[in-house]
Write an enzyme that holds these catalytic residues in place. Sequence first.
Site, PDB file in Angstrom:
ATOM      1  N   GLU A  18       0.969  -1.371  -0.036  1.00 58.09           N
ATOM      2  CA  GLU A  18       0.049   0.019   0.102  1.00 58.09           C
ATOM      3  C   GLU A  18       0.834   1.321  -0.196  1.00 58.09           C
ATOM      4  O   GLU A  18       0.539   2.096  -0.640  1.00 58.09           O
ATOM      5  CB  GLU A  18      -1.103  -0.092   1.291  1.00 58.09           C
ATOM      6  CG  GLU A  18      -2.078  -0.898   1.081  1.00 58.09           C
ATOM      7  CD  GLU A  18      -1.762  -2.009   2.125  1.00 58.09           C
ATOM      8  OE1 GLU A  18      -0.797  -2.668   2.288  1.00 58.09           O
ATOM      9  OE2 GLU A  18      -2.756  -2.430   2.996  1.00 58.09           O
ATOM     10  N   ASP A 104      -2.321  -5.267   3.434  1.00 60.97           N
ATOM     11  CA  ASP A 104      -2.439  -5.570   4.845  1.00 60.97           C
ATOM     12  C   ASP A 104      -3.349  -6.826   4.704  1.00 60.97           C
ATOM     13  O   ASP A 104      -4.215  -6.919   4.020  1.00 60.97           O
ATOM     14  CB  ASP A 104      -2.934  -4.529   5.504  1.00 60.97           C
ATOM     15  CG  ASP A 104      -2.088  -3.393   5.793  1.00 60.97           C
ATOM     16  OD1 ASP A 104      -0.724  -3.756   5.723  1.00 60.97           O
ATOM     17  OD2 ASP A 104      -2.565  -2.104   5.817  1.00 60.97           O
ATOM     18  N   ASP A 106      -5.944  -7.863   6.570  1.00 66.29           N
ATOM     19  CA  ASP A 106      -7.312  -7.698   6.975  1.00 66.29           C
ATOM     20  C   ASP A 106      -8.347  -7.504   5.741  1.00 66.29           C
ATOM     21  O   ASP A 106      -8.113  -7.310   4.671  1.00 66.29           O
ATOM     22  CB  ASP A 106      -7.464  -6.422   7.810  1.00 66.29           C
ATOM     23  CG  ASP A 106      -6.900  -5.116   7.438  1.00 66.29           C
ATOM     24  OD1 ASP A 106      -6.924  -5.223   6.029  1.00 66.29           O
ATOM     25  OD2 ASP A 106      -6.669  -4.360   8.200  1.00 66.29           O
ATOM     26  N   GLU A 108      -9.892  -4.572   4.600  1.00 61.94           N
ATOM     27  CA  GLU A 108      -9.610  -3.676   3.969  1.00 61.94           C
ATOM     28  C   GLU A 108      -8.561  -3.877   2.925  1.00 61.94           C
ATOM     29  O   GLU A 108      -8.600  -3.620   1.743  1.00 61.94           O
ATOM     30  CB  GLU A 108      -9.357  -2.170   4.410  1.00 61.94           C
ATOM     31  CG  GLU A 108      -9.381  -1.028   3.930  1.00 61.94           C
ATOM     32  CD  GLU A 108      -9.442   0.141   4.396  1.00 61.94           C
ATOM     33  OE1 GLU A 108      -9.409   1.257   3.855  1.00 61.94           O
ATOM     34  OE2 GLU A 108      -9.653   0.304   5.781  1.00 61.94           O
ATOM     35  N   TYR A 346       1.617  -5.406  12.893  1.00 64.68           N
ATOM     36  CA  TYR A 346       0.321  -4.850  12.436  1.00 64.68           C
ATOM     37  C   TYR A 346      -0.398  -4.333  13.668  1.00 64.68           C
ATOM     38  O   TYR A 346      -0.788  -4.681  14.389  1.00 64.68           O
ATOM     39  CB  TYR A 346      -0.446  -5.628  11.472  1.00 64.68           C
ATOM     40  CG  TYR A 346      -1.279  -4.970  10.814  1.00 64.68           C
ATOM     41  CD1 TYR A 346      -0.869  -3.803   9.741  1.00 64.68           C
ATOM     42  CD2 TYR A 346      -2.705  -5.381  10.526  1.00 64.68           C
ATOM     43  CE1 TYR A 346      -1.675  -3.263   8.976  1.00 64.68           C
ATOM     44  CE2 TYR A 346      -3.626  -4.465   9.763  1.00 64.68           C
ATOM     45  CZ  TYR A 346      -2.980  -3.473   9.038  1.00 64.68           C
ATOM     46  OH  TYR A 346      -4.138  -2.884   8.211  1.00 64.68           O
ATOM     47  N   ARG A 348      -3.652  -2.714  13.317  1.00 63.51           N
ATOM     48  CA  ARG A 348      -5.102  -2.953  13.393  1.00 63.51           C
ATOM     49  C   ARG A 348      -5.270  -4.149  13.548  1.00 63.51           C
ATOM     50  O   ARG A 348      -5.438  -5.327  12.763  1.00 63.51           O
ATOM     51  CB  ARG A 348      -5.539  -2.301  11.949  1.00 63.51           C
ATOM     52  CG  ARG A 348      -5.519  -0.918  11.659  1.00 63.51           C
ATOM     53  CD  ARG A 348      -5.914  -0.321  10.586  1.00 63.51           C
ATOM     54  NE  ARG A 348      -5.730   1.241  10.259  1.00 63.51           N
ATOM     55  CZ  ARG A 348      -4.675   1.639   9.760  1.00 63.51           C
ATOM     56  NH1 ARG A 348      -3.541   1.130   9.262  1.00 63.51           N
ATOM     57  NH2 ARG A 348      -4.658   3.053   9.714  1.00 63.51           N
ATOM     58  N   HIS A 393      -4.404 -12.074  12.902  1.00 63.32           N
ATOM     59  CA  HIS A 393      -3.350 -11.010  13.291  1.00 63.32           C
ATOM     60  C   HIS A 393      -2.865 -11.462  14.989  1.00 63.32           C
ATOM     61  O   HIS A 393      -3.708 -12.145  15.602  1.00 63.32           O
ATOM     62  CB  HIS A 393      -3.832  -9.541  13.402  1.00 63.32           C
ATOM     63  CG  HIS A 393      -4.281  -9.118  12.143  1.00 63.32           C
ATOM     64  ND1 HIS A 393      -3.449  -9.152  11.191  1.00 63.32           N
ATOM     65  CD2 HIS A 393      -5.171  -8.627  11.735  1.00 63.32           C
ATOM     66  CE1 HIS A 393      -3.760  -8.523   9.990  1.00 63.32           C
ATOM     67  NE2 HIS A 393      -5.136  -8.240  10.318  1.00 63.32           N
TER      68      HIS A 393
END
Length: 976
Positions: A18, A104, A106, A108, A346, A348, A393
């Site tokens: 990203e 990432d 997750d 999103e 990470y 989040r 995670h």
Amino acid sequence: MSPTSETAKGGRRLVIVESPAKAKTIKGYLGPGYIVEASVGHIRDLPNGAAEVPEKYTGEVRRLGVDVDHDFQPIYVVNADKRAQVKKLKDLLKESDELFLATDEDREGEAIAWHLQEVLKPKIPVKRMVFHEITKDAIRAAVANPRQLNQKLVDAQETRRILDRLYGYEVSPVLWKKVMPRLSAGRVQSVATRLVVERERERIAFRSAEYWDLTGTFSPVSGFAPAGGAPSGRAGDASDPSSLLARLQTVDGRRVAQGRDFDSLGRLKSANTLQLDEANARALAAALENTRFSVRSVESKPYRRSPYAPFRTTTLQQEASRKLGFGAKATMQVAQKLYENGYITYMRTDSTTLSGTAVAAARAQVTQLYGADYLPPQPRTYAGKVKNAQEAHEAIRPSGDRFRTPAETGLTGDQFRLYELIWKRTVASQMKDATGNSVTVKIGGTASDGRDVEFTASGKTITFHGFLKAYVEGADDPNAELDDRERRLPQVSEGDALTAEEITADGHATKPPARYTEASLVKELEEREIGRPSTYASIIGTILDRGYVFKKGTALVPSFLSFAVVNLLEKHFGRLVDYDFTAKMEDDLDRIARGEAQSVPWLKRFYFGEAAPDSGFAPGHTGAAAEAGNGDGDHLGGLKELVTDLGAIDAREVSSFPVGDGIVLRVGRYGPYIERGEKDAEGHQRADIPTDMAPDELTVALAEELLAEPSGDRELGTDPGTGHEIVAKKGRYGPYVTEVLPEGTPKTGKNAVKPRTASLFKSMSLDTVTLDDALKLMSLPRVVGTDAEGVEITAQNGRYGPYLKKGTDSRSLQSEDQLFTITLEEALAIYAQPKQRGRAAAKPPLKELGEDPVSGKPVVVKDGRFGPYVTDGETNATLRSGDSVETITQERGFELLAEKRAKAPAKKTAKKAPAKSAAKKTAAKKAPAKKTAAAKKTAAKKTAAAKTASTAPATATKAAAAKKATAASNGAGADG
């Protein structure tokens, strides 16, 4: 085998992440054979306005960006600012043999990877590369063990995005029509705003109660030696205090009232509780002056405290707020940098789980730093308490298989402080419990008037600190006692005689419930299971940016505007801001993510209110969406029906709130105001409300004061030169004077006449300004004279204060009064001085806030060109709406600086091309206009391509025009 040697045989691999910072770090671990490039966030999304929607879509699809009539098909467009990056990625893809999507891990991140695949349309093998920390071993392991895209995660994120779009784009226009333009509503932001508003309502309704109690200082009678042994024969401790502080607990068996015994209206909750007033408390204290006291009981219990779980997103935000003064947004910005540079995992995550590697690293540091006595025999595990936690995670921890101590990282400033917080918490999570004893001592006696009294003292001693040696959690209540705080008492036994050294009567008043801080609001949202923890920082940022909430110190204060918005939503969209309903929606969305329910039937029910038996929900479950009614529970229609019939919404009613004595607060299009009586009626009064006033501060008495102030329409007299009436007014941007033009004076068109107007000087006020003052103000700019060359010099009042102007040369004046008093000689003397370059001499600070915990330098509030700001000499941060020089606290100043430091530095503008290059371009333009056959062919191709591209998103000009007319451009439904 290393990735480098693999790629030597396998060709060239393109890795897409990203952010550029992450790309740079990962590139260093992969080496040659790998091209690592950033997508720079999302490359495409739902359109931000009708102008971005391709021409083939019309009607509701164009407005919403979602085709609600065809299974809620989203219309995705490549963001205008990402087109160049998409082209770059496509060019790199052409030269690659394999594509790794390394966004990432997750929902999103999975969605971004899916969008990349959809837009780039790779013809080479595609693999999903996932990792939760950016270290050499983790990145190489991720390359060696790729997976496929998880379509369930993609579908879940897409459903959330569509839901938030429908909610925001349908409800926000209702706010524009009924409250104020450019407002926004959102699935979570509206509920978060309601929480803050409800807390303020509680404060407004709160009535304080006064209560008194007694505090006694007691010590053992003469002959009692704590260090050598009590009369009871029990050994003491040399560190024990010689006296203890105890509070009155009961009088004749009735418990003495404390703050918790009163309700919000100041009434006792139980009739059996004794409320002491000042007279009774002082009389009782006097009656106890010569009383003999004794220990009635000593109750000792073991004390044990286990370590706190490692950080997840919300607990990190809360602790960073309490300990470091960071806002949620600043915390996530700093954490993002730590993650991208390989310092933490990470950030989040909803999980409190640590990997075996992390547990081993933490236990090794416990032994190394604190000794084997602090290490439990078995590793500690922490069960996730968060519903639907993304267990893929880990918890947030230092990266790597060996944790770097803060000193070893080389970090500085905010990054060092946040890393240290994470490191301490992680290490402490693998340490032994803290143990000790808690003691309660009850002391009794009989007053001279015969009343029996009992005092209570409580203490705590820690015999083994365990994990508290490494880390102690903060508290939202500044008066709360932290876990490592000891309260030691003298060694006493039942029956021991005590002497009262002092007994004092203390008065107290109950306090209204504390306003939310960012930390406590995050905690509240998580406990109510509203929204997703990873979005809380953006949600709080949204309600602050929209003006629904502002800060006073660290407290979140709702604006009067938010009262009107929440009032409308509660009355007409009750279920949409209902806490349980919002939590149920979150459950439904998580069921979709797990494949237990279907997206399209759920969206149909939410939007149209249709039954959908094939949705996957349990029998009899109507679905939270079907209940999205108007608050009374009898509406089973969908969102579309709710926003279509707006006739029942009285705009004036939802924006009006009674203050008392006939005074009403109203939220108008230009801000809040109070009024008494109807407009244009006799006796009508109106006054504006300061935008930074907290709603609970608006009392009837204050409203009366504001109404009694000059209205701002004071007649000053007639201008002898023109015969026009001159009045003083109170305007949106401060007090001013103006002339009243005769009736019939054209106000528009070529012959329009504008009245002369001038702002009052800072030294002037509406109730003292005179006609002469007004005429002088409206005479500006004033001609001072001409210089030797005949150039006119004028004195003018501008945005940044009074100044002189000669041609294009301006010079600042020291005061507004100089505009009328400065002479030509004085003006020429000012122009004779060399013009000051750079900044003017620094003004003295307006307020000192103390030493900054990051830079160690003194923080002050200064007056700048664009208003007051805080600075430590290195970082400057402008005061926000709701902040003022008078009310800003030390903590708020430090927070503003922390947020400013967390932001990336502004990009430098590109340097202009050398003149030589420009000359070449000019020469090229002047080349003969003849076209070769090849050139004509190329031009024809371009023309054809342009025609083909007519279905692409509209031009920037069209976009700008459409944004004014569409709801979308205002960020409606921005729930992160």
